[in-house]
Write an enzyme that holds these catalytic residues in place. Structure first.
Site, PDB file in Angstrom:
ATOM      1  N   ARG A   1      -6.939  12.414  -5.271  1.00 47.53           N
ATOM      2  CA  ARG A   1      -8.229  11.788  -4.977  1.00 47.53           C
ATOM      3  C   ARG A   1      -9.360  12.811  -5.050  1.00 47.53           C
ATOM      4  NH1 ARG A   1      -9.303   8.748   0.644  1.00 47.53           N
ATOM      5  NH2 ARG A   1      -8.912  10.891   1.292  1.00 47.53           N
TER       6      ARG A   1
ATOM      7  N   ARG B   1       0.820  -1.221   0.000  1.00 46.98           N
ATOM      8  CA  ARG B   1       0.000   0.000   0.000  1.00 46.98           C
ATOM      9  C   ARG B   1       0.854   1.272   0.000  1.00 46.98           C
ATOM     10  NH1 ARG B   1      -5.542  -1.065   1.852  1.00 46.98           N
ATOM     11  NH2 ARG B   1      -6.008  -2.831   0.514  1.00 46.98           N
TER      12      ARG B   1
ATOM     13  N   ARG C   1      -3.404   6.736   0.938  1.00 42.85           N
ATOM     14  CA  ARG C   1      -3.880   7.912   1.663  1.00 42.85           C
ATOM     15  C   ARG C   1      -2.889   8.614   2.575  1.00 42.85           C
ATOM     16  NH1 ARG C   1      -9.207   4.863   3.502  1.00 42.85           N
ATOM     17  NH2 ARG C   1      -7.692   3.208   3.221  1.00 42.85           N
TER      18      ARG C   1
END
Ligand code: CP3
Length: 352
Positions: free
Chosen positions: A40, A27, A31
């Site tokens: 985003r 990952r 975020r």
């Protein structure tokens, strides 16, 4: 083939002895990075971010530009190939995959069709091609797939689950339907992984994230045989491509994971790396295994854990990583420190 231009992470995956382990983070695009959060806002839907080639390329390369990891992973999701066999899905903000019409009957399994990756996932080819061109031999481009059990869990439950009660009801009362589904998913992700390799992926990681929810005896029936089926078929076509297997919460399953046909096992932080080495034996490569929570610690703590993990894993067949994905609230500065320190591990190890 291991020549002068073989990227560093592939050399480790093939068992070469190295001065420091290669490093990437599960990952690593996501975020915790400001650049990702900014993008985003412009592309609020996960499917847009992962299926518009220019956007997915940009996101995959954000951590590459910021931290120069030894591995760059395709920005995508494990459920991405499912619409290509007739399982429509969406990925909801903060929730993960949602399948509006979960698979519950033999008739629904029979209606699934084989995947044609260039038609249903036409973005994969341009994304992987661009990533290879960008990183050249300075990093390894990683592809990935979800494992049959984990994808079946999403397909049957319709979403993530805490109890897995719907799929376990099927497994423990009507297993024939589930086995038919697992065969279809296994063959789908075999084709999908081979397609990624043909488009430029140099290593494949298979995520069986939810197989740790099975007891070992059920893992042997519903997860392991399908992991094997996928790995054997990929190996038959692409014997040079290393294969990594991850299961979350796998402490009770490590030896069984070692029978899957994977070249490396991704170890989580519930196991000490020295114990994992002993349990898996000298021939098996390992990836991991810092607690992602370590990145909430002090710089000194992060550095000590990196050194400790590297020492326990030894100089051969180890890819340094977290035990699972980096958490969304991780300070970006600590992620930067993790990479920087890992890349200097040869001099740090010489000093201790
Ligand atoms: O590692 C990487 O950088 C590649 C990207 C990647 C994503 N999903 C992007 C993503 C990978 C390898 C995955 C795999 C994946 N997806 C798994 C296996 C890995 C694991 O965590 O065990 C699983 C179980 C999924 C299913 C899924 N997709 C979940 C549970 C979520 C998180 C929901 C949430 O919001 O917390 C997703 C969505 C998703 N996939 C996000 C990312 C970065 C979060 C959405 C966002 O950041 O906008």
């Amino acid at each position: 083939m291991t020549g002068a231009n073989t990227p560093y992470l592939l050399r480790a995956a093939r068992g070469e002895k190295l001065d420091r382990p290669p490093v990437w983070m599960m990952r690593q695009a996501g975020r915790y990075m400001k650049a990702y959060r900014d993008l985003r806002e412009k592309y609020p839907s996960f499917r847009e971010r992962s299926e518009i080639p220019e956007v997915a390329i940009e996101i995959s390369l954000q951590p590459w530009r910021a931290f120069k990891p030894d591995g760059v992973i395709l920005f995508s999701d494990i459920v991405t190939p499912l619409p290509g066999i007739g399982i429509e899905m969406d990925i909801a903000e903060g929730k993960g995959p949602i399948i509006a019409n979960p698979i519950r009957t033999q008739a629904q399994v029979d209606a699934l069709y084989p995947i044609e990756p260039d038609e249903s996932t036409p973005f994969i080819r341009p994304i992987l091609k661009a990533l290879r061109e960008e990183v050249k031999s300075d990093a390894t481009v990683l592809g990935f797939v979800g494992a049959p059990w984990t994808l079946a869990a999403y397909a049957v439950e319709g979403k993530g689950s805490k109890t897995y009660s719907v799929i376990k009801n099927m497994a423990f009362s009507d297993p024939a339907v589930l086995h038919a589904l697992l065969v279809k998913i296994a063959d789908t992700i075999t084709d999908y992984a081979c397609h990624q390799i043909e488009c430029g992926a140099q290593l494949i990681q298979m995520f069986d994230s939810w197989a740790g929810q099975l007891s070992p005896q059920d893992y042997e029936v519903f997860a392991l045989p399908y992991q094997k089926r996928v790995f054997e078929k990929i190996k038959a076509k692409h014997p040079e491509t290393p294969l990594i297997l991850l299961v979350s919460g796998s402490a009770g399953l490590l030896e069984r994971m070692g029978e899957s046909g994977a070249d490396l096992i991704s170890v989580d932080w519930t196991v000490d790396m020295a114990d994992a080495r002993r349990r898996l034996g000298p021939e098996m490569g390992v990836q991991g295994n810092l607690d992602p929570g370590v990145l909430f610690g002090s710089k000194e703590f992060i550095r000590d854990r990196i050194i400790d993990t590297i020492k326990k894993a030894g100089p051969r067949g180890h890819i340094l990583n977290l035990g699972h994905g980096i958490l969304p609230t991780t300070p970006e500065e600590n992620a930067a420190y993790f990479f920087e320190t890992a890349k200097q591990a040869d001099s740090l190890l010489a000093a201790v």
